[in-house]
Design an enzyme around this catalytic site. Sequence first.
Site, PDB file in Angstrom:
ATOM      1  N   THR A 144      37.567  44.857  50.789  1.00  0.00           N
ATOM      2  CA  THR A 144      37.753  43.692  50.442  1.00  0.00           C
ATOM      3  C   THR A 144      38.807  42.884  51.139  1.00  0.00           C
ATOM      4  O   THR A 144      39.747  43.809  51.572  1.00  0.00           O
ATOM      5  CB  THR A 144      37.936  43.564  48.868  1.00  0.00           C
ATOM      6  OG1 THR A 144      37.978  42.075  48.989  1.00  0.00           O
ATOM      7  CG2 THR A 144      39.061  43.991  48.484  1.00  0.00           C
ATOM      8  N   SER A 179      44.666  41.166  42.229  1.00  0.00           N
ATOM      9  CA  SER A 179      44.284  41.443  40.867  1.00  0.00           C
ATOM     10  C   SER A 179      44.208  43.111  40.764  1.00  0.00           C
ATOM     11  O   SER A 179      44.292  43.825  41.751  1.00  0.00           O
ATOM     12  CB  SER A 179      42.815  41.097  40.731  1.00  0.00           C
ATOM     13  OG  SER A 179      42.026  41.804  41.399  1.00  0.00           O
ATOM     14  N   TYR A 181      41.744  44.823  40.259  1.00  0.00           N
ATOM     15  CA  TYR A 181      40.438  45.316  40.977  1.00  0.00           C
ATOM     16  C   TYR A 181      40.952  45.391  42.707  1.00  0.00           C
ATOM     17  O   TYR A 181      40.667  46.259  43.253  1.00  0.00           O
ATOM     18  CB  TYR A 181      39.379  44.020  41.014  1.00  0.00           C
ATOM     19  CG  TYR A 181      38.450  44.143  42.129  1.00  0.00           C
ATOM     20  CD1 TYR A 181      37.571  45.220  42.496  1.00  0.00           C
ATOM     21  CD2 TYR A 181      38.353  43.026  43.068  1.00  0.00           C
ATOM     22  CE1 TYR A 181      36.939  45.279  43.628  1.00  0.00           C
ATOM     23  CE2 TYR A 181      37.965  42.943  44.201  1.00  0.00           C
ATOM     24  CZ  TYR A 181      36.949  44.099  44.528  1.00  0.00           C
ATOM     25  OH  TYR A 181      36.245  44.176  45.679  1.00  0.00           O
ATOM     26  N   HIS A 182      41.387  44.106  43.209  1.00  0.00           N
ATOM     27  CA  HIS A 182      41.745  44.298  44.710  1.00  0.00           C
ATOM     28  C   HIS A 182      42.774  45.340  44.869  1.00  0.00           C
ATOM     29  O   HIS A 182      42.722  45.895  45.868  1.00  0.00           O
ATOM     30  CB  HIS A 182      42.402  42.903  45.014  1.00  0.00           C
ATOM     31  CG  HIS A 182      41.309  41.879  45.061  1.00  0.00           C
ATOM     32  ND1 HIS A 182      41.107  40.848  44.050  1.00  0.00           N
ATOM     33  CD2 HIS A 182      40.354  41.462  45.986  1.00  0.00           C
ATOM     34  CE1 HIS A 182      40.129  40.157  44.438  1.00  0.00           C
ATOM     35  NE2 HIS A 182      39.708  40.351  45.627  1.00  0.00           N
ATOM     36  N   LYS A 185      41.082  48.743  45.547  1.00  0.00           N
ATOM     37  CA  LYS A 185      40.494  49.012  46.825  1.00  0.00           C
ATOM     38  C   LYS A 185      41.941  49.243  47.766  1.00  0.00           C
ATOM     39  O   LYS A 185      41.364  50.207  48.557  1.00  0.00           O
ATOM     40  CB  LYS A 185      39.911  47.599  47.162  1.00  0.00           C
ATOM     41  CG  LYS A 185      38.845  47.124  46.698  1.00  0.00           C
ATOM     42  CD  LYS A 185      37.440  48.009  46.916  1.00  0.00           C
ATOM     43  CE  LYS A 185      36.313  47.238  46.390  1.00  0.00           C
ATOM     44  NZ  LYS A 185      34.740  48.194  46.666  1.00  0.00           N
TER      45      LYS A 185
HETATM   46  P1  NAD Z   1      27.688  45.088  41.862  1.00  0.00           P
HETATM   47  O1  NAD Z   1      28.510  45.313  40.667  1.00  0.00           O
HETATM   48  O2  NAD Z   1      26.396  44.152  41.755  1.00  0.00           O
HETATM   49  O3  NAD Z   1      27.054  46.601  42.294  1.00  0.00           O
HETATM   50  C1  NAD Z   1      27.952  47.788  42.131  1.00  0.00           C
HETATM   51  C2  NAD Z   1      27.073  48.672  41.589  1.00  0.00           C
HETATM   52  O4  NAD Z   1      27.852  49.907  41.621  1.00  0.00           O
HETATM   53  C3  NAD Z   1      26.417  48.603  40.058  1.00  0.00           C
HETATM   54  O5  NAD Z   1      25.034  48.574  40.296  1.00  0.00           O
HETATM   55  C4  NAD Z   1      26.963  49.519  39.395  1.00  0.00           C
HETATM   56  O6  NAD Z   1      26.098  49.905  38.246  1.00  0.00           O
HETATM   57  C5  NAD Z   1      27.580  50.540  40.137  1.00  0.00           C
HETATM   58  N1  NAD Z   1      28.769  51.375  39.887  1.00  0.00           N
HETATM   59  C6  NAD Z   1      29.906  51.077  39.332  1.00  0.00           C
HETATM   60  N2  NAD Z   1      30.560  52.005  39.126  1.00  0.00           N
HETATM   61  C7  NAD Z   1      29.740  53.257  39.250  1.00  0.00           C
HETATM   62  C8  NAD Z   1      30.052  54.637  38.887  1.00  0.00           C
HETATM   63  N3  NAD Z   1      31.101  55.006  38.480  1.00  0.00           N
HETATM   64  N4  NAD Z   1      28.998  55.543  39.357  1.00  0.00           N
HETATM   65  C9  NAD Z   1      27.651  55.023  39.669  1.00  0.00           C
HETATM   66  N5  NAD Z   1      27.561  53.592  40.082  1.00  0.00           N
HETATM   67  C10 NAD Z   1      28.503  52.753  39.747  1.00  0.00           C
HETATM   68  O7  NAD Z   1      28.859  44.778  43.192  1.00  0.00           O
HETATM   69  P2  NAD Z   1      28.124  44.251  44.744  1.00  0.00           P
HETATM   70  O8  NAD Z   1      28.492  42.801  44.476  1.00  0.00           O
HETATM   71  O9  NAD Z   1      27.127  44.560  45.024  1.00  0.00           O
HETATM   72  O10 NAD Z   1      29.450  44.609  45.330  1.00  0.00           O
HETATM   73  C11 NAD Z   1      29.179  45.886  45.977  1.00  0.00           C
HETATM   74  C12 NAD Z   1      30.628  46.618  46.877  1.00  0.00           C
HETATM   75  O11 NAD Z   1      30.975  45.700  47.712  1.00  0.00           O
HETATM   76  C13 NAD Z   1      31.727  46.517  45.597  1.00  0.00           C
HETATM   77  O12 NAD Z   1      32.502  47.655  45.959  1.00  0.00           O
HETATM   78  C14 NAD Z   1      32.291  45.483  45.918  1.00  0.00           C
HETATM   79  O13 NAD Z   1      33.914  45.750  45.756  1.00  0.00           O
HETATM   80  C15 NAD Z   1      32.175  45.275  47.534  1.00  0.00           C
HETATM   81  N6  NAD Z   1      32.353  43.760  47.669  1.00  0.00           N
HETATM   82  C16 NAD Z   1      31.556  43.030  47.376  1.00  0.00           C
HETATM   83  C17 NAD Z   1      31.740  41.437  47.595  1.00  0.00           C
HETATM   84  C18 NAD Z   1      30.716  40.419  47.125  1.00  0.00           C
HETATM   85  O14 NAD Z   1      31.053  39.085  47.328  1.00  0.00           O
HETATM   86  N7  NAD Z   1      29.757  40.680  46.251  1.00  0.00           N
HETATM   87  C19 NAD Z   1      32.648  40.956  48.472  1.00  0.00           C
HETATM   88  C20 NAD Z   1      33.574  41.777  49.128  1.00  0.00           C
HETATM   89  C21 NAD Z   1      33.149  43.210  48.802  1.00  0.00           C
HETATM   90  N1  USQ Z   2      37.378  30.253  42.450  1.00  0.00           N
HETATM   91  C1  USQ Z   2      37.669  28.840  41.914  1.00  0.00           C
HETATM   92  N2  USQ Z   2      36.858  28.471  41.054  1.00  0.00           N
HETATM   93  C2  USQ Z   2      35.794  29.233  40.471  1.00  0.00           C
HETATM   94  C3  USQ Z   2      35.841  30.338  40.935  1.00  0.00           C
HETATM   95  C4  USQ Z   2      36.597  31.087  41.744  1.00  0.00           C
HETATM   96  O1  USQ Z   2      38.392  27.875  42.490  1.00  0.00           O
HETATM   97  O2  USQ Z   2      35.090  28.796  39.478  1.00  0.00           O
HETATM   98  C5  USQ Z   2      38.544  30.528  43.280  1.00  0.00           C
HETATM   99  C6  USQ Z   2      39.462  31.904  43.070  1.00  0.00           C
HETATM  100  O3  USQ Z   2      40.527  31.370  42.230  1.00  0.00           O
HETATM  101  C7  USQ Z   2      39.750  32.354  44.071  1.00  0.00           C
HETATM  102  C8  USQ Z   2      38.237  31.885  45.041  1.00  0.00           C
HETATM  103  O4  USQ Z   2      37.578  30.880  44.508  1.00  0.00           O
HETATM  104  O5  USQ Z   2      40.528  31.684  44.982  1.00  0.00           O
HETATM  105  C9  USQ Z   2      37.364  33.396  45.227  1.00  0.00           C
HETATM  106  O6  USQ Z   2      37.020  33.603  43.954  1.00  0.00           O
HETATM  107  P1  USQ Z   2      35.674  34.512  43.773  1.00  0.00           P
HETATM  108  O7  USQ Z   2      35.787  34.934  42.384  1.00  0.00           O
HETATM  109  O8  USQ Z   2      34.734  33.900  44.409  1.00  0.00           O
HETATM  110  O9  USQ Z   2      35.916  35.765  44.694  1.00  0.00           O
HETATM  111  P2  USQ Z   2      37.105  37.137  44.157  1.00  0.00           P
HETATM  112  O10 USQ Z   2      37.656  37.121  43.007  1.00  0.00           O
HETATM  113  O11 USQ Z   2      37.992  37.285  45.467  1.00  0.00           O
HETATM  114  O12 USQ Z   2      36.155  38.368  44.276  1.00  0.00           O
HETATM  115  C10 USQ Z   2      34.787  38.374  45.334  1.00  0.00           C
HETATM  116  C11 USQ Z   2      33.896  39.420  44.754  1.00  0.00           C
HETATM  117  C12 USQ Z   2      34.821  41.074  45.148  1.00  0.00           C
HETATM  118  C13 USQ Z   2      35.220  41.081  46.587  1.00  0.00           C
HETATM  119  C14 USQ Z   2      35.853  39.532  46.722  1.00  0.00           C
HETATM  120  C15 USQ Z   2      36.201  39.381  48.554  1.00  0.00           C
HETATM  121  O13 USQ Z   2      33.837  39.650  43.450  1.00  0.00           O
HETATM  122  O14 USQ Z   2      34.166  41.919  44.795  1.00  0.00           O
HETATM  123  O15 USQ Z   2      36.163  41.995  47.160  1.00  0.00           O
HETATM  124  O16 USQ Z   2      35.165  38.386  46.603  1.00  0.00           O
HETATM  125  S1  USQ Z   2      37.837  38.761  48.826  1.00  0.00           S
HETATM  126  O17 USQ Z   2      37.816  37.224  48.321  1.00  0.00           O
HETATM  127  O18 USQ Z   2      37.762  38.510  50.293  1.00  0.00           O
HETATM  128  O19 USQ Z   2      38.706  39.397  48.479  1.00  0.00           O
END
Ligand code: NAD
Ligand code: USQ
Length: 393
Positions: A144, A179, A181-182, A185
């Site tokens: 991320t 966070s 979560y972050h 990664k």
């Molecule tokens: P998502 O939650 O929709 O999909 C993740 C999938 O992984 C889910 O179907 C879940 O069931 C599966 N999973 C989680 N833990 C598991 C485990 N222990 N074993 C087997 N399966 C498991 O998420 P997404 O939005 O598709 O994101 C996919 C990846 O991309 C994530 O790693 C996320 O961090 C990364 N990412 C997403 C975004 C975004 O905006 N969606 C942005 C940046 C990075």
């Molecule tokens: N935000 C608002 N209002 C809202 C929701 C979010 O102002 O109602 C703000 C948040 O405070 C943050 C920004 O929007 O500053 C982005 O938040 P987000 O929830 O859209 O994204 P984030 O928490 O960063 O996470 C998402 C994905 C995660 C991925 C990440 C990429 O859920 O899996 O890793 O985007 S990045 O942002 O580049 O880290």
Amino acid sequence: MRVLVLGGDGYLGWPTAMYLSQRGHEVAVLDNMVRRSWDNELGAESLVPIASLQERVAVWREVSGKSVAVYVGDLCDYTFIEPVIKEFAPEAIIHYGEQRAAPYSMIDRRHAVFTQVNNIVGTLNVAYAMADHVPDCHMVKLGTMGEYGTPNIDIEEGYITITHKGRTDTLPFPKQPGSFYHLSKVHDSHNLMFCCRIWGLRVTDLNQGVVYGVDTDEIKLHEKLRTRFDYDSVFGTVLNRFLVQAVAGMPLTVYGKGGQTRGFLDIRDTLACVELAMLNPAEKGEFRVFNQFTEQFSVLDLANAVREAAGAHGIDVTIDNLPNPRVEKEDHYYNAVNTHLLDLGLQPHYLSDTLLNSVLQLVQQHKGRIDSRLVLPGVNWRETGTNAFKVSA
Ligand code: NAD
Ligand code: USQ
């Protein structure tokens, strides 16, 4: 290529599986469906109805004539993942299978620990199975942009060359994630870099920005092939949330000043980037990092874009600057480099009125499924163990 998509039931995993299958790769998906159980835990649901993974795969076979193998199980269970890797013997692994919501990881201690164990242990298991059974396989790992945080200097792609007291070295770019979560990664990145160094694995870490969009060429083939669309305050990302709030007639929830700037990309570009990385693998022993986003926007930029797009549909939108439930800079420098994927041939789809209109139409189509109780944020970064998730009434 023979490709195993981890997290293949998720928002990005399922469209990736179809995209790669359509392009002639032999694809298997692996998932333990835990994302669907988090919906149950939170009382939330994808706005767009989604079919089960088994039904998706069956419909995909009907419409495309192509098979996708399914493995159901947990990446944290080595007795499950090891035989899968041995049997399928992938040439590439696309790793999406993690807990990906920052707010979910900040609910309380239990959710923070779960997120880090799930993500870090799952990834380590895959690395061990690769080293033992498919040492030449290339892992394309979804990281991320949030690993870097918001430093007051340009963000490079994974590494920075530093001269310190007269000596120079190229080192991992400093990480200041926002966070647990972050942070998971960041820990994954360190572990994988180490695995590349000691065992000669090949890994590409795709430091991805926030993804938006609902349509890919394959999804458009059948309603049952749709991917999930989250808008709740835990899993919904900012643009999805604003579009749903607009349609629901609620003020847009800009956290704090709204100057928070992030990288964004269209889901179609995610699929293209992943394939580009896969077809141009890292060298043996190389831990390669690409910054995967196409444009930068502030939260306020997005709120204004949604207000304008909704206005064209006759919807009057107001913007609410809520006290920020997160701890993050709201007014900061942000300039990240993203040239590696463009150099490999990525042709970006930029955020456009057409895209916003098509998502707005989809949201309007499912307006009756919007649960307004899920919209306001219920997780506060400043609180620790006592903030068991509360759905706002
Ligand atoms: P998502 O939650 O929709 O999909 C993740 C999938 O992984 C889910 O179907 C879940 O069931 C599966 N999973 C989680 N833990 C598991 C485990 N222990 N074993 C087997 N399966 C498991 O998420 P997404 O939005 O598709 O994101 C996919 C990846 O991309 C994530 O790693 C996320 O961090 C990364 N990412 C997403 C975004 C975004 O905006 N969606 C942005 C940046 C990075
Ligand atoms: N935000 C608002 N209002 C809202 C929701 C979010 O102002 O109602 C703000 C948040 O405070 C943050 C920004 O929007 O500053 C982005 O938040 P987000 O929830 O859209 O994204 P984030 O928490 O960063 O996470 C998402 C994905 C995660 C991925 C990440 C990429 O859920 O899996 O890793 O985007 S990045 O942002 O580049 O880290």
